[in-house]
Enzyme design. Sequence first.
Site, short mmCIF file in Angstrom:
data_model
loop_
_atom_site.label_atom_id
_atom_site.label_comp_id
_atom_site.label_asym_id
_atom_site.label_seq_id
_atom_site.Cartn_x
_atom_site.Cartn_y
_atom_site.Cartn_z
N CYS A 217 52.14 47.19 40.34
CA CYS A 217 51.12 46.19 40.02
C CYS A 217 50.09 46.74 39.05
CB CYS A 217 50.35 45.79 41.28
SG CYS A 217 51.39 45.23 42.64
N SER A 218 49.60 45.88 38.16
CA SER A 218 48.40 46.24 37.40
C SER A 218 47.23 46.22 38.38
CB SER A 218 48.17 45.24 36.26
OG SER A 218 48.01 43.94 36.80
N CYS B 171 44.83 35.04 32.08
CA CYS B 171 44.95 36.44 31.63
C CYS B 171 45.22 36.52 30.14
CB CYS B 171 46.06 37.16 32.39
SG CYS B 171 45.86 37.11 34.17
N LYS C 244 49.45 48.14 33.39
CA LYS C 244 49.75 48.94 34.59
C LYS C 244 48.83 50.15 34.70
CE LYS C 244 51.00 50.37 38.11
NZ LYS C 244 49.87 51.14 38.13
N HIS D 170 43.69 46.21 33.73
CA HIS D 170 43.86 44.80 33.36
C HIS D 170 42.61 44.00 33.71
CE1 HIS D 170 45.63 41.00 32.57
NE2 HIS D 170 46.27 40.80 33.71
N1 COA Z 1 48.09 50.97 40.49
C1 COA Z 1 47.84 52.25 40.87
N2 COA Z 1 46.92 52.58 41.81
C2 COA Z 1 46.22 51.57 42.35
C3 COA Z 1 46.41 50.23 42.00
C4 COA Z 1 47.40 49.94 41.03
N3 COA Z 1 47.63 48.68 40.66
N4 COA Z 1 45.57 49.45 42.70
C5 COA Z 1 44.84 50.27 43.48
N5 COA Z 1 45.24 51.55 43.27
C6 COA Z 1 44.76 52.75 43.95
C7 COA Z 1 43.25 52.83 43.95
O1 COA Z 1 42.77 53.60 42.87
C8 COA Z 1 42.99 53.54 45.28
O2 COA Z 1 43.24 54.94 45.09
P1 COA Z 1 42.30 56.02 45.80
O3 COA Z 1 42.47 55.79 47.28
O4 COA Z 1 42.87 57.31 45.30
O5 COA Z 1 40.92 55.73 45.32
C9 COA Z 1 44.08 53.00 46.20
O6 COA Z 1 45.15 52.60 45.32
C10 COA Z 1 43.66 51.83 47.04
O7 COA Z 1 42.95 50.93 46.22
P2 COA Z 1 42.51 49.50 46.68
O8 COA Z 1 41.54 48.96 45.66
O9 COA Z 1 42.07 49.54 48.13
O10 COA Z 1 43.87 48.70 46.59
P3 COA Z 1 44.14 47.26 47.11
O11 COA Z 1 45.20 47.39 48.16
O12 COA Z 1 42.89 46.53 47.45
O13 COA Z 1 44.74 46.54 45.81
C11 COA Z 1 46.61 45.66 44.64
C12 COA Z 1 46.00 46.89 45.31
C13 COA Z 1 47.93 46.05 44.02
C14 COA Z 1 46.83 44.55 45.68
C15 COA Z 1 45.61 45.15 43.55
O14 COA Z 1 45.46 46.16 42.58
C16 COA Z 1 46.12 43.88 42.88
O15 COA Z 1 45.91 42.79 43.40
N6 COA Z 1 46.74 43.98 41.71
C17 COA Z 1 47.27 42.82 41.00
C18 COA Z 1 46.20 42.22 40.12
C19 COA Z 1 46.69 40.93 39.53
O16 COA Z 1 47.31 40.10 40.16
N7 COA Z 1 46.36 40.70 38.25
C20 COA Z 1 46.73 39.48 37.56
C21 COA Z 1 48.13 39.54 37.16
S1 COA Z 1 48.78 37.99 36.61
#
Ligand code: COA
Length: 388
Positions: A210-211, A87, A332, A336
Amino acid sequence: MRDVAIIGIGITKFGELWDKSFRQLIAEAGSKAIIDAGIEGKEIDAIYVGSMSAGRFIGQEHVGALVADSSGFAHLHIPAIRVESACASGGLALRQGYLSVASGMNDIVVVGGIEKMSDVGGTAATETLATAADQEWEAFFGATFPGIYAMIATKHMHDYGTTREQLAQVAVKNHANGALNPNAQFRREISLDTVIKAPPVAQPLGLLDCSPVSDGAASLILCPAEKAKKYTDKPVKIIGSGQASDTLALHARDSICTFNSTVYAARMAYKQAKKTPKDIDVAEVHDCFTIAEIIAIEDLGFVEKGEGGKAIDNNITTLDGSLPVNTSGGLKAKGHPVGATGVAQVVEIVTQLRGEAEKRQVKDATIGLAHNVGGCGASCIVHILEAM
Ligand code: COA
């Protein structure tokens, strides 16, 4: 070593960009930066581009040459180098571009960062991101980044009394800033209650700690500082550049609540810049999870170790606080796209130092810091910038 300035910036909107390809994104960010700097393609000496895992996200490797080609520069045969540090790939691309200009090897350098993550499903995205963790000691046993940062948050809460509300407040602040950034993935304010009641991801972290998974690209144009005024009346000088590493796996560290890569990279950057944490007017820090911002402001020396949560309570890091942090919305809310993040952070700092951040402008900002972390702190890049 020569002084180096940033004379052009470009960024795409971040988000789930189904209608744009990898090529289109990097070409858009790059051409915006080139137009902003007022340079011509034939003046470019080299391209450095950060991309963490294009091979797994879109099945495309050989990203350096692809970026030169899709930017319309194939016929110029410019050296084009892809840089990877998880990252922190974008931050490291900037450092490599910076070193090449500072050394006298190159004059005009394009630095880019890109990732297109949303073409794969959530599970594949999580597995791809987890390749930046230690495969033998962490990923093999099912650890993912949300899980790893949840462990770090739990320990920080245990050791320093950091509260669930303080973690959530980081997300509230960054969403409020993101709402003011036209390029942010999420442009909606959220309440403390919404963050705390959001679906759990890895306790104590919920969805809104989470981002997100994001697509996007960002770009910068560098040149020797002495030539910068030829191109722009608002150049920004890179006065400090630091890079450090640490163990890949968490268990081998003395403390999981301190990222020594941040401590050492910041020390290097402050020393070169002849600045202290008190001199910084605005900072973009690597808030891949809410706990990461709290640890970053401690390790960068903005507050004492263990005081990061209280700094959030005291509104030190809000837009009108004494040290605004993540005015862009941070990872956030701005999003990202991992390879783009380190470059996008610097785009925000340059925007602030030029006084062009509109509703999220920090008054009288002249010195800014960008902090970009790889994985859970196995690598870190810190840049300090000053308006010329
Ligand atoms: N913040 C705010 N809203 C989020 C979000 C976040 N991080 N991630 C998803 N959403 C929202 C989406 O827009 C969607 O909204 P909608 O229903 O209004 O369209 C809803 O939440 C569901 O989205 P979805 O893509 O199905 O979520 P998910 O459960 O598959 O993924 C996380 C959510 C948090 C698991 C995923 O964003 C993630 O893995 N984040 C971490 C990424 C990471 O690890 N990066 C590297 C860091 S070192």
